[in-house]
Design a protein around this motif. Sequence first.
Motif, PDB file in Angstrom:
ATOM      1  N   VAL A  44      -5.264   4.771   0.037  1.00 27.46           N
ATOM      2  CA  VAL A  44      -5.447   4.335   1.428  1.00 27.46           C
ATOM      3  C   VAL A  44      -6.419   5.282   2.141  1.00 27.46           C
ATOM      4  O   VAL A  44      -7.361   4.850   2.814  1.00 27.46           O
ATOM      5  CB  VAL A  44      -4.082   4.288   2.169  1.00 27.46           C
ATOM      6  CG1 VAL A  44      -4.281   4.012   3.659  1.00 27.46           C
ATOM      7  CG2 VAL A  44      -3.176   3.224   1.551  1.00 27.46           C
ATOM      8  N   ARG A  45      -6.192   6.592   1.915  1.00 32.20           N
ATOM      9  CA  ARG A  45      -7.071   7.587   2.553  1.00 32.20           C
ATOM     10  C   ARG A  45      -8.508   7.414   2.079  1.00 32.20           C
ATOM     11  O   ARG A  45      -9.447   7.459   2.869  1.00 32.20           O
ATOM     12  CB  ARG A  45      -6.574   8.997   2.190  1.00 32.20           C
ATOM     13  CG  ARG A  45      -6.656   9.964   3.356  1.00 32.20           C
ATOM     14  CD  ARG A  45      -6.108  11.344   3.067  1.00 32.20           C
ATOM     15  NE  ARG A  45      -5.254  11.471   1.913  1.00 32.20           N
ATOM     16  CZ  ARG A  45      -3.918  11.443   1.932  1.00 32.20           C
ATOM     17  NH1 ARG A  45      -3.285  11.309   3.054  1.00 32.20           N
ATOM     18  NH2 ARG A  45      -3.208  11.575   0.828  1.00 32.20           N
TER      19      ARG A  45
ATOM     20  N   HIS B 286       0.859  -1.197   0.000  1.00 30.52           N
ATOM     21  CA  HIS B 286       0.000   0.000   0.000  1.00 30.52           C
ATOM     22  C   HIS B 286       0.886   1.235   0.000  1.00 30.52           C
ATOM     23  O   HIS B 286       1.359   1.665   1.055  1.00 30.52           O
ATOM     24  CB  HIS B 286      -0.925   0.012   1.218  1.00 30.52           C
ATOM     25  CG  HIS B 286      -1.946  -1.087   1.195  1.00 30.52           C
ATOM     26  ND1 HIS B 286      -2.906  -1.202   0.223  1.00 30.52           N
ATOM     27  CD2 HIS B 286      -2.135  -2.136   2.021  1.00 30.52           C
ATOM     28  CE1 HIS B 286      -3.656  -2.269   0.443  1.00 30.52           C
ATOM     29  NE2 HIS B 286      -3.198  -2.864   1.525  1.00 30.52           N
ATOM     30  N   CYS B 287       1.145   1.783  -1.155  1.00 33.19           N
ATOM     31  CA  CYS B 287       2.080   2.915  -1.277  1.00 33.19           C
ATOM     32  C   CYS B 287       1.386   4.187  -1.749  1.00 33.19           C
ATOM     33  O   CYS B 287       2.010   5.237  -1.811  1.00 33.19           O
ATOM     34  CB  CYS B 287       3.194   2.579  -2.270  1.00 33.19           C
ATOM     35  SG  CYS B 287       4.081   1.099  -1.820  1.00 33.19           S
ATOM     36  N   ASP B 288       0.116   4.082  -2.109  1.00 29.37           N
ATOM     37  CA  ASP B 288      -0.581   5.239  -2.668  1.00 29.37           C
ATOM     38  C   ASP B 288      -1.474   5.848  -1.579  1.00 29.37           C
ATOM     39  O   ASP B 288      -2.521   5.298  -1.220  1.00 29.37           O
ATOM     40  CB  ASP B 288      -1.414   4.748  -3.872  1.00 29.37           C
ATOM     41  CG  ASP B 288      -2.152   5.882  -4.564  1.00 29.37           C
ATOM     42  OD1 ASP B 288      -2.387   6.921  -3.919  1.00 29.37           O
ATOM     43  OD2 ASP B 288      -2.504   5.716  -5.742  1.00 29.37           O
ATOM     44  N   GLY B 289      -1.005   6.984  -1.056  1.00 31.35           N
ATOM     45  CA  GLY B 289      -1.704   7.633   0.065  1.00 31.35           C
ATOM     46  C   GLY B 289      -3.151   7.943  -0.250  1.00 31.35           C
ATOM     47  O   GLY B 289      -4.036   7.798   0.589  1.00 31.35           O
ATOM     48  N   ASP B 290      -3.411   8.363  -1.491  1.00 33.11           N
ATOM     49  CA  ASP B 290      -4.779   8.738  -1.853  1.00 33.11           C
ATOM     50  C   ASP B 290      -5.717   7.530  -1.795  1.00 33.11           C
ATOM     51  O   ASP B 290      -6.852   7.631  -1.338  1.00 33.11           O
ATOM     52  CB  ASP B 290      -4.820   9.339  -3.268  1.00 33.11           C
ATOM     53  CG  ASP B 290      -4.227  10.740  -3.278  1.00 33.11           C
ATOM     54  OD1 ASP B 290      -4.125  11.339  -2.189  1.00 33.11           O
ATOM     55  OD2 ASP B 290      -3.850  11.217  -4.368  1.00 33.11           O
TER      56      ASP B 290
END
Length: 303
Positions: A157-158, A151-155
Motif C-alpha cells: 500500500v505504501r 489490502h493487508c500488506d503495508g509495504d
Amino acid sequence: MLRNPMCATCIINTREYKYTLSIDRRRATMEKTSQLFRKKSFVAITGGSKGLGRCMALKFAAMFPPNSVLVLMARNVDAMEIVRTEIITLTPNITVIIRQYDQGKTDQGYFDDIFDSVLSENKITKGDFEQVMLVHNCASTGDKDRTGLQHCDGDRVRSYFDINLCGTILLNSSFFKTFYDPSQSRVIINMSSGAGRLPTPSLSLYGTGKAARDMFFRVLSTEEPSVRILTFSPGAVDTVMLQDIEENTASHGLRKVITGLRDDGKLLTPEAAVDNLVDILQAKTFKNEEYIDDHYKLYQKYH
Ligand SMILES: NC(=O)c1ccc[n+]([C@@H]2O[C@H](COP(=O)([O-])OP(=O)(O)OC[C@H]3O[C@@H](n4cnc5c(N)ncnc54)[C@H](OP(=O)(O)O)[C@@H]3O)[C@@H](O)[C@H]2O)c1
C-alpha cells in the motif's frame, strides 16, 4: 486600505473590487492560455514511454515552436528512445531529452536536483524559455485484483502511494525549486481519473491516490496563483493501463463497464484523448485548477 467588515459601502466596494479583479484575472488567464502553444517551452512529461504520455509528447512536439525542449520521464529507457526517434522524425526542430527515473523512489534526495541536472547535463539555460510545463501523467493502478478489505500488506500500500502521490508531490517541488521565477509562465497538467470521483470497485488505491492528488493541486493553486494548473481526466482510453484493468480487476461489474465501452466503440484512442486535452488548452477558457471530465455521465450510465 483597512476595511470595516460591517460597513455596507466597504462591503460593496470590496465586492466590486473582487468582481473587477476576477474579470482581470479571467482576461489574464484567457490571454495566457490562448498563447500557450506559441511560447518557446521546456516541457517535461512523466510516463512519457507509452500510452497517453507518448501520444502527448508526439502531439506537443508538433505544436510548440522550434527549439522547445521535451523531456520524457519514465523507467523504460528503450521505450523512450523509440518515442524520441518518432518525435525527431516528425519534428526535427524540437530537442528531446530522456530522463530515466522511478517515481516510487521517495528516498531523501532522489528528486532534489532532477531538473537542475537535466538543464546542466544538456547545457540548457532555464532563461531560454518563455514557458515551462510539467505534465504529471505517470501512474500505476495498484492491486486491482483485490477489494478494499483485502489490502493487508503495508509495504504494497505504501509503495502504491509512493509512486502515485508522494513521488508526484516531490517531483513537483523539485520542478518549482528549479523554475522558481513567477515571471516565467509556469503550467502544470495533472492527469486525473473519473475513479478519483466516482467510487470504482477494485480501484480503491488508484481512486484514493487520484483524489488526493487532485486536492494537492487545488491547494497549490490557492497558494501559487501565478501557476496555471489544469486537472484533466481523459476518459476511458485504450492503453496498456486500461487493458490491464479489464483483464485483472477483481470487479466483475467494472470489467463489464470496460467491455461494454469497448463493444460500443466508446473507448477513446490515446490520440483522441490528447486532442481533447489540446482543445482545452487552446480554448482559452479553463479556470485555474479546474477539474475537467466530460465522460463522467457516460460512465454512470454503464454502472
Ligand atoms: N487509460 C485510461 O483509460 C485512463 C483513464 C483515466 C486516467 N488515466 C490517466 O492517464 C495517465 C496515463 O495513463 P496511460 O493509460 O497512458 O497509462 P500507461 O499506458 O500504463 O502508462 C503509464 C506510464 O507511467 C509510467 N510509470 C509507471 N510507473 C512509473 C514509475 N514508478 N516511475 C516512473 N514512471 C512510471 C510508465 O512508464 P515506465 O513503465 O517506462 O516507467 C508509463 O509511461 C495516468 O495518470 C492515468 O491514471 C488513464
